[in-house]
Design a protein around this motif. Structure first.
Motif, PDB file in Angstrom:
ATOM      1  N   LYS A   2       5.931   4.489  25.571  1.00  0.00           N
ATOM      2  CA  LYS A   2       4.808   5.065  24.826  1.00  0.00           C
ATOM      3  C   LYS A   2       3.498   4.356  25.134  1.00  0.00           C
ATOM      4  O   LYS A   2       2.448   4.967  25.159  1.00  0.00           O
ATOM      5  CB  LYS A   2       5.078   4.984  23.323  1.00  0.00           C
ATOM      6  CG  LYS A   2       6.136   5.967  22.872  1.00  0.00           C
ATOM      7  CD  LYS A   2       6.191   6.035  21.352  1.00  0.00           C
ATOM      8  CE  LYS A   2       7.268   6.990  20.897  1.00  0.00           C
ATOM      9  NZ  LYS A   2       8.468   6.296  20.433  1.00  0.00           N
ATOM     10  N   VAL A   3       3.545   3.041  25.332  1.00  0.00           N
ATOM     11  CA  VAL A   3       2.284   2.329  25.545  1.00  0.00           C
ATOM     12  C   VAL A   3       1.896   2.241  27.024  1.00  0.00           C
ATOM     13  O   VAL A   3       0.789   1.815  27.335  1.00  0.00           O
ATOM     14  CB  VAL A   3       2.299   0.904  24.941  1.00  0.00           C
ATOM     15  CG1 VAL A   3       2.498   0.959  23.446  1.00  0.00           C
ATOM     16  CG2 VAL A   3       3.372   0.041  25.590  1.00  0.00           C
TER      17      VAL A   3
ATOM     18  N   ARG B 174      24.662   2.972  27.260  1.00  0.00           N
ATOM     19  CA  ARG B 174      23.412   2.623  26.577  1.00  0.00           C
ATOM     20  C   ARG B 174      22.214   3.174  27.316  1.00  0.00           C
ATOM     21  O   ARG B 174      22.197   3.249  28.537  1.00  0.00           O
ATOM     22  CB  ARG B 174      23.293   1.101  26.456  1.00  0.00           C
ATOM     23  CG  ARG B 174      24.003   0.555  25.231  1.00  0.00           C
ATOM     24  CD  ARG B 174      23.883  -0.951  25.140  1.00  0.00           C
ATOM     25  NE  ARG B 174      22.587  -1.403  25.592  1.00  0.00           N
ATOM     26  CZ  ARG B 174      22.402  -2.473  26.367  1.00  0.00           C
ATOM     27  NH1 ARG B 174      23.425  -3.192  26.742  1.00  0.00           N
ATOM     28  NH2 ARG B 174      21.201  -2.817  26.741  1.00  0.00           N
ATOM     29  N   ARG B 175      21.196   3.532  26.517  1.00  0.00           N
ATOM     30  CA  ARG B 175      19.947   4.028  27.082  1.00  0.00           C
ATOM     31  C   ARG B 175      19.068   2.814  27.397  1.00  0.00           C
ATOM     32  O   ARG B 175      18.781   2.007  26.520  1.00  0.00           O
ATOM     33  CB  ARG B 175      19.288   4.906  26.016  1.00  0.00           C
ATOM     34  CG  ARG B 175      17.989   5.549  26.398  1.00  0.00           C
ATOM     35  CD  ARG B 175      17.474   6.317  25.176  1.00  0.00           C
ATOM     36  NE  ARG B 175      16.047   6.181  25.064  1.00  0.00           N
ATOM     37  CZ  ARG B 175      15.176   7.040  25.568  1.00  0.00           C
ATOM     38  NH1 ARG B 175      15.594   8.090  26.199  1.00  0.00           N
ATOM     39  NH2 ARG B 175      13.885   6.861  25.435  1.00  0.00           N
TER      40      ARG B 175
ATOM     41  N   ALA C  99       4.780  -4.643  23.469  1.00  0.00           N
ATOM     42  CA  ALA C  99       5.316  -3.584  22.607  1.00  0.00           C
ATOM     43  C   ALA C  99       6.817  -3.740  22.410  1.00  0.00           C
ATOM     44  O   ALA C  99       7.367  -3.336  21.392  1.00  0.00           O
ATOM     45  CB  ALA C  99       5.001  -2.215  23.208  1.00  0.00           C
TER      46      ALA C  99
ATOM     47  N   MET D  97      19.143  -6.606  27.300  1.00  0.00           N
ATOM     48  CA  MET D  97      18.479  -6.745  26.008  1.00  0.00           C
ATOM     49  C   MET D  97      17.776  -5.465  25.574  1.00  0.00           C
ATOM     50  O   MET D  97      17.317  -5.357  24.443  1.00  0.00           O
ATOM     51  CB  MET D  97      17.450  -7.873  26.084  1.00  0.00           C
ATOM     52  CG  MET D  97      18.069  -9.242  25.811  1.00  0.00           C
ATOM     53  SD  MET D  97      17.092 -10.570  26.470  1.00  0.00           S
ATOM     54  CE  MET D  97      15.546 -10.310  25.695  1.00  0.00           C
ATOM     55  N   CYS D  98      17.655  -4.492  26.474  1.00  0.00           N
ATOM     56  CA  CYS D  98      16.870  -3.289  26.168  1.00  0.00           C
ATOM     57  C   CYS D  98      17.559  -2.434  25.108  1.00  0.00           C
ATOM     58  O   CYS D  98      18.766  -2.192  25.178  1.00  0.00           O
ATOM     59  CB  CYS D  98      16.676  -2.482  27.447  1.00  0.00           C
ATOM     60  SG  CYS D  98      15.817  -0.938  27.175  1.00  0.00           S
ATOM     61  N   ASN D  99      16.764  -1.973  24.123  1.00  0.00           N
ATOM     62  CA  ASN D  99      17.294  -1.112  23.061  1.00  0.00           C
ATOM     63  C   ASN D  99      17.198   0.364  23.419  1.00  0.00           C
ATOM     64  O   ASN D  99      17.722   1.203  22.721  1.00  0.00           O
ATOM     65  CB  ASN D  99      16.486  -1.288  21.772  1.00  0.00           C
ATOM     66  CG  ASN D  99      16.472  -2.707  21.297  1.00  0.00           C
ATOM     67  OD1 ASN D  99      17.431  -3.428  21.491  1.00  0.00           O
ATOM     68  ND2 ASN D  99      15.381  -3.098  20.675  1.00  0.00           N
ATOM     69  N   GLY D 100      16.405   0.671  24.434  1.00  0.00           N
ATOM     70  CA  GLY D 100      16.159   2.068  24.767  1.00  0.00           C
ATOM     71  C   GLY D 100      15.279   2.773  23.757  1.00  0.00           C
ATOM     72  O   GLY D 100      15.344   3.983  23.599  1.00  0.00           O
ATOM     73  N   CYS D 101      14.426   2.015  23.071  1.00  0.00           N
ATOM     74  CA  CYS D 101      13.680   2.590  21.949  1.00  0.00           C
ATOM     75  C   CYS D 101      12.430   3.350  22.369  1.00  0.00           C
ATOM     76  O   CYS D 101      11.800   4.008  21.559  1.00  0.00           O
ATOM     77  CB  CYS D 101      13.307   1.511  20.942  1.00  0.00           C
ATOM     78  SG  CYS D 101      12.014   0.394  21.522  1.00  0.00           S
ATOM     79  N   SER D 102      12.017   3.227  23.629  1.00  0.00           N
ATOM     80  CA  SER D 102      10.845   3.952  24.151  1.00  0.00           C
ATOM     81  C   SER D 102       9.501   3.373  23.746  1.00  0.00           C
ATOM     82  O   SER D 102       8.479   3.981  24.026  1.00  0.00           O
ATOM     83  CB  SER D 102      10.859   5.435  23.757  1.00  0.00           C
ATOM     84  OG  SER D 102      11.757   6.129  24.552  1.00  0.00           O
ATOM     85  N   SER D 103       9.484   2.237  23.092  1.00  0.00           N
ATOM     86  CA  SER D 103       8.187   1.643  22.740  1.00  0.00           C
ATOM     87  C   SER D 103       7.356   1.395  23.992  1.00  0.00           C
ATOM     88  O   SER D 103       6.172   1.692  24.033  1.00  0.00           O
ATOM     89  CB  SER D 103       8.380   0.324  22.010  1.00  0.00           C
ATOM     90  OG  SER D 103       9.034   0.530  20.792  1.00  0.00           O
TER      91      SER D 103
ATOM     92  N   PRO E 118      10.163  -4.778  21.194  1.00  0.00           N
ATOM     93  CA  PRO E 118      10.530  -5.586  20.032  1.00  0.00           C
ATOM     94  C   PRO E 118      11.509  -6.711  20.355  1.00  0.00           C
ATOM     95  O   PRO E 118      11.494  -7.752  19.708  1.00  0.00           O
ATOM     96  CB  PRO E 118      11.145  -4.584  19.059  1.00  0.00           C
ATOM     97  CG  PRO E 118      11.515  -3.401  19.870  1.00  0.00           C
ATOM     98  CD  PRO E 118      10.645  -3.394  21.085  1.00  0.00           C
ATOM     99  N   SER E 119      12.342  -6.518  21.374  1.00  0.00           N
ATOM    100  CA  SER E 119      13.362  -7.538  21.619  1.00  0.00           C
ATOM    101  C   SER E 119      12.966  -8.501  22.723  1.00  0.00           C
ATOM    102  O   SER E 119      13.679  -9.463  22.993  1.00  0.00           O
ATOM    103  CB  SER E 119      14.682  -6.859  21.995  1.00  0.00           C
ATOM    104  OG  SER E 119      14.517  -6.132  23.192  1.00  0.00           O
TER     105      SER E 119
END
Lengths: 326, 662
Positions: free
Chosen positions: B594-595, B618-619, B637, B585-591, B639-640
């Motif tokens: 960051k937190v 995929r990242r 944090a 499910m991970c988007n690799g968005c780095s949210s 999103p998914s």
């Protein structure tokens, strides 16, 4: 403009810079433009359309397109470049697979507004400077482009292209005092009951078509919580109108501080729910609490809700206790 | 469905007086999955634990719910109990029906109902618990002590004596702290310098101790056993290893008008200075706010006179990176600022001084070479008025609500020393109470009154007005119910003490908790007084609460023994309740990255099966379980919802909420 863009698309394809071009073509109707990928001169000459209805933000399509082999060219308007940057920041787009052509924009038009102006049976719309020339079943007519501009373009936040490899047309500036928070301020001034009535009225129109989520450049999750049965909030028939509201409120929370305010959610809503107001409320609050922030404006800064500093204020202190620390 | 056992504790009368424990056990016994429910006077006692163990075996329990005190108190106890009975320790959940129920309710039916609801939530959670296994992490065998006062020095010496290396980080140019400014120490009146300076030298000479003076801790990352600190060595513009401390530069520097902080501004120093003769390290420091060479590029006298060639105007802040297993906070205190106490005329008359300033005026190494002279005219004062509790036990917001603890004793000391050295003086002490709860403390105070004839007056000073070279003191005597007017030569204010201003940022850096007064909170006020609730962080000295020198030294030793206990271990058990990313499910968005306050999350590109037997790159995020502290910031944090916390998963928390709202 359309000719310049088409010529650029053909040039990029034929000189081998890219092997695909992301643009727009006509959908069911001439004003119903839809994003499309072109791979040959013939396709471009035949189908590529750039008009006052090219509102669709192409940046989100690059999430999938950039992961394919080869390189894709994308035509991005200023507001689309903000979404593009935000997606880059979230590592969703593979930058080296994309050639961005920034195109200047001074506002897109909304067919609903043209109809509201009194035009019926519209067959075509041509732009000529500040006027629109309409062909209708009942003969030609003209109107000011300003009267047909989409709501989101009237209070445009920026005409600046924040990301591009090359550009067509003159780059604009960030627009101060765009007035985009006026409606949010009006809602804030309402009593809680009035505000509840307003949102209940709007959100109860929702048919859960998911168009807002599907078009939103901030909604690119591999698996959306609304599609995940384990999340507890997955897609299902709403038991009451309150549950429909929750869908939109959860979505607004998920994109908070990442939403660039491109306004696509409201554009695609078949029920004309002003969804962008939810996002703008978040943006306004963030600006007030943590300082002005425009997501997608750059690639370095952290979204305020994902950045913690010792100076961060306590929202309850600001809003409920008149700004005085306890 | 788990087979769950519920154990309701009375905690003597702590719970049982307000919660009908039998009714709770009975109600929870009917919950789905509960096969056994009972109550007992003290679940944490040996008999109570035996009862739990026997029940686990007899009823073949898969999950245990203990309705008792806060998990902070006995979660570990009950987990160990379960483990001994062969159950995974993480199949135990605590419903806090003491701190969050019986202690805050008066009405038994309400409290009982709430206890049942809390128990029900814990049962709902246990149904979703999964067995967890703790990993191990190594321990860096080095300690960091923040603050080089008597607390920090003593802690460092004790740790070093046990054979472990220690670094002391002190923000001032010398170690020694507040004790260096004190003249004599109560109740024995030995000279502070005589007992402190040998310890400073001992610290400097100890092979296991490194002293980073004029330095500050810039950042701390990591966790117990594995902290990583960046230390900023501020530019002192003097090469520390070259300077011999001869002091010639401090005599020749033409910038003479710099307020001397060591004497609290009662005299001046030069722009290049050594705080005092016994400073450790005995090295000069250039004050960049006053040095003409640094400010305008003109001067350079110190460089000319320095035979060792130690002056370096181009010196820059240096950063040192080091790993530590444990960190001791010993950041100390300061007297509060008195600008909001206008009634005592502190800012109007130089003859109104704080007790610490008075300490310097009595000190042989002070601005008056130990002769008590009025700051305004250098005359010998005859009438002295001491005011206690200035800003302590204060109900208004300009002061502190707590007792500063040390003022009664040092005021008695000051009064006594005054009368002893200058028998011609009249000394008055105004007090609310005299608090002397220490060994030989009350005897000391009585000596001041009985042998030295100090006038102790119960009552507060209302006003001090400077007039014709005198200080008109207006006060009330509460015992004889009279107004008193005294024409004083000096007024000495026992200002409240507060934690050093650096404490808050250090607490944030260490994620150590503080109370409303910015004193560090201990893990348990009675049973773990020198440990912070954050593992691996220990407390020494006044940073934890007001205390005198003997208490500080005792606490410093206690903190050291805790550190030694930690550093003596080769491995620590990790907390298995850590975050985990669902790669699908991970988007690799780095949210999440960051937190994450611990830097526990990293990303990598991984291949996954795609549609039509393709491979997709995929990242995705991955969590280092040894670094993750299980704070859960990443889970909110994400999103998914790809990030979840083991032992506190979103579904477990939602099940608890549902059980409460049912």
């Amino acid at each position: 403009m359309q000719e310049l863009i088409k010529a650029k698309a053909i040039e990029l394809l034929e000189n081998g810079t890219v092997d695909r071009v992301l643009g727009w073509k006509a959908g069911e109707f001439f004003y119903d433009l839809t994003p499309a990928v072109f791979t040959s001169r013939e396709e471009i000459e035949k189908d590529f359309v750039y008009s006052v209805f090219s509102g669709a933000n192409l940046s989100k399509y690059l999430v999938k397109e950039s992961r394919k082999d080869g390189k894709v060219a994308a035509f991005l308007k200023p507001c689309d470049t903000y979404s593009f940057n935000q997606l880059l920041k979230e590592h969703r787009i593979w930058r080296d697979h994309v050639h961005v052509v920034g195109i200047a924009c001074d506002g897109m038009c909304d067919m609903e507004k043209i109809r509201a102006y009194g035009a019926k049976g519209v067959l075509s719309v041509e732009r000529d400077g500040d006027t629109l020339k309409l062909e209708t079943l009942y003969g030609p007519m003209t109107m000011n482009k300003a009267d047909a501009e989409a709501e989101r373009c009237i209070c445009c936040k920026s005409r600046k292209l924040v990301a591009y490899d090359e550009k067509i047309g003159e780059d604009g500036d960030v627009i101060e005092n765009s007035g985009r928070f006026d409606m949010v301020a009006k809602l804030e001034a309402m009593t809680p009951d009035e505000r509840y009535a307003f949102w209940q009225g709007e959100l109860s129109k929702c048919i859960r078509c998911n168009a807002c989520r599907d078009v939103c450049p901030a909604c690119t999750c591999e698996k959306c919580v609304f599609d995940n049965p384990k999340s507890g909030i997955a897609q299902k028939a709403a038991v009451n109108s309150f549950e429909e509201s929750m869908y939109h409120i959860i979505r607004a929370f998920h994109v908070a501080s990442r939403c660039t305010d491109c306004g696509e959610c409201s554009r695609v809503c078949p029920q004309n729910i002003p969804l962008h107001l939810l996002n703008r409320k978040f943006i306004k609050d963030i600006n007030e609490l943590y300082g002005e922030y425009q997501s997608g404006a750059d690639l370095e800064t952290r979204p305020p809700l994902m950045n913690f500093t010792q100076e961060d204020c306590e929202p309850s202190v600001v809003y409920e206790r008149g700004g005085k620390q306890a | 469905m788990q087979r769950i056992g519920v154990f309701v504790c009375w905690c003597g009368t702590n719970i049982a007086a307000t919660v009908d424990v039998k009714a709770v056990a009975e109600a929870l016994g009917k919950e789905p999955g509960v096969v056994f429910a009972t109550d007992y006077q003290y679940m944490c006692s040996q008999a109570g634990q035996d009862m739990i163990r026997d029940a686990i075996k007899e009823h073949n329990l898969g999950g245990v719910v203990i309705c008792s005190c806060s998990p902070r108190m006995h979660e570990t106890t009950f987990r160990k109990t379960a483990e001994k009975a062969g159950l995974n320790p993480y199949m135990v959940e605590i419903a806090n029906i003491r701190e969050q129920c019986s202690w805050i309710h008066k009405d038994m039916p309400t409290a009982t109902e709430k206890a049942v609801i809390l128990g029900r939530a814990a049962i709902a959670k246990v149904h979703l618990n999964a067995p967890l296994t703790a990993g191990e992490s190594p321990v860096t065998k080095r300690a960091l002590v923040i603050g080089g006062g008597i607390a920090g020095i003593q802690t460092a010496l004790d740790i070093a004596d046990a054979g472990f290396p220690v670094d002391i980080v002190e923000k001032k140019p010398t170690i020694g702290g507040k004790m260096t400014q004190i003249d004599k120490t109560f109740p024995t009146l030995d000279c502070a310098a005589c007992i402190l300076t040998p310890k400073m030298v001992e610290a400097a000479q100890n092979e296991n101790i490194r002293i980073f003076s004029y330095s500050e801790v810039d950042s701390v990352k990591g966790f117990v056993g594995n902290f990583h600190a960046t230390i900023r060595r501020k530019a002192r513009y003097v090469k520390e290893d070259v300077c011999t401390g001869c002091g010639l530069c401090t005599e020749k520097c033409p910038q003479k008008k710099v307020p001397n902080e060591f004497n609290l501004g009662l005299d001046n120093r030069r722009a290049i200075y050594i705080p005092f003769a016994q400073a450790v390290p005995k090295v000069a420091t250039i004050d960049p706010n006053y040095c003409t060479m640094l400010k305008s590029g003109k001067c350079g006298v110190c460089a000319k006179v320095c035979t060792a060639g130690a002056i370096d105007y181009k010196q820059k802040d240096e950063f040192i990176e080091e790993d530590y297993g444990a960190i001791v906070v010993a950041t100390g205190f300061n007297p509060i600022k008195l600008d909001r106490y206008d009634e005592y005329a502190y800012s109007q008359s130089p003859d109104v001084v704080t007790s610490l300033e008075f300490e310097r005026l009595m000190n042989a190494a002070g601005p008056t070479a130990g002769t008590l002279l009025r700051p305004s005219d250098g005359e010998h004062p005859h009438t002295l008025v001491f005011v206690q509790c200035v800003g302590s036990r204060e109900t208004r917001d300009c002061g502190k609500p707590y007792c500063s603890k040390i003022c009664c004793m040092y005021t008695a000391k000051h009064a006594m020393l005054c009368r002893e050295k200058y028998p011609d003086t009249e000394v008055y002490v105004f007090y609310i109470d005299v608090r002397t709860p220490g060994k030989n403390f009350d005897e000391f105070y009585r000596r001041a009154v009985e042998e030295y004839g100090v006038h102790y007056i119960k009552g507060m000073v209302g006003k001090v007005v400077p007039e014709n070279g005198k200080l008109k003191v207006q006060a009330s005597d509460l015992l004889s119910n009279e107004q008193i007017h005294i024409d004083a030569d000096m007024v000495i204010l026992a200002a409240a003490i507060e934690p050093d201003e650096s404490a808050r940022s250090i607490a944030t850096m260490l994620t150590a908790s503080m109370d409303t007064n910015d004193f560090f909170t201990e893990a348990h006020p009675k049973l773990r007084p020198v440990e912070s609730p954050t593992a691996g962080i220990f407390l020494s000295g006044v940073c934890q609460g007001p205390k005198d020198i003997p208490e500080t030294v005792a606490q410093a030793g206690a903190a050291a023994s805790k550190v030694i206990g930690l550093l003596a271990k080769d491995h620590l058990m990790c907390n298995p309740c850590v975050a985990e990313a669902n790669e699908l499910m991970c988007n690799g968005c780095s949210s999440c990255e960051k937190v994450c306050p611990y830097g526990a999350i990293t990303y990598s590109d991984k291949e996954f099966p795609g549609p039509n037997r393709t491979r997709v790159l995929r990242r995705v995020a991955s969590v280092n379980p040894a670094v993750c502290q299980g704070c859960g910031a990443c889970t909110v944090a994400c999103p998914s919802g790809a990030m979840d916390l083991k032992g506190f998963s979103t579904s477990q928390i939602m099940a608890e909420v549902d059980a409460i709202c049912k």
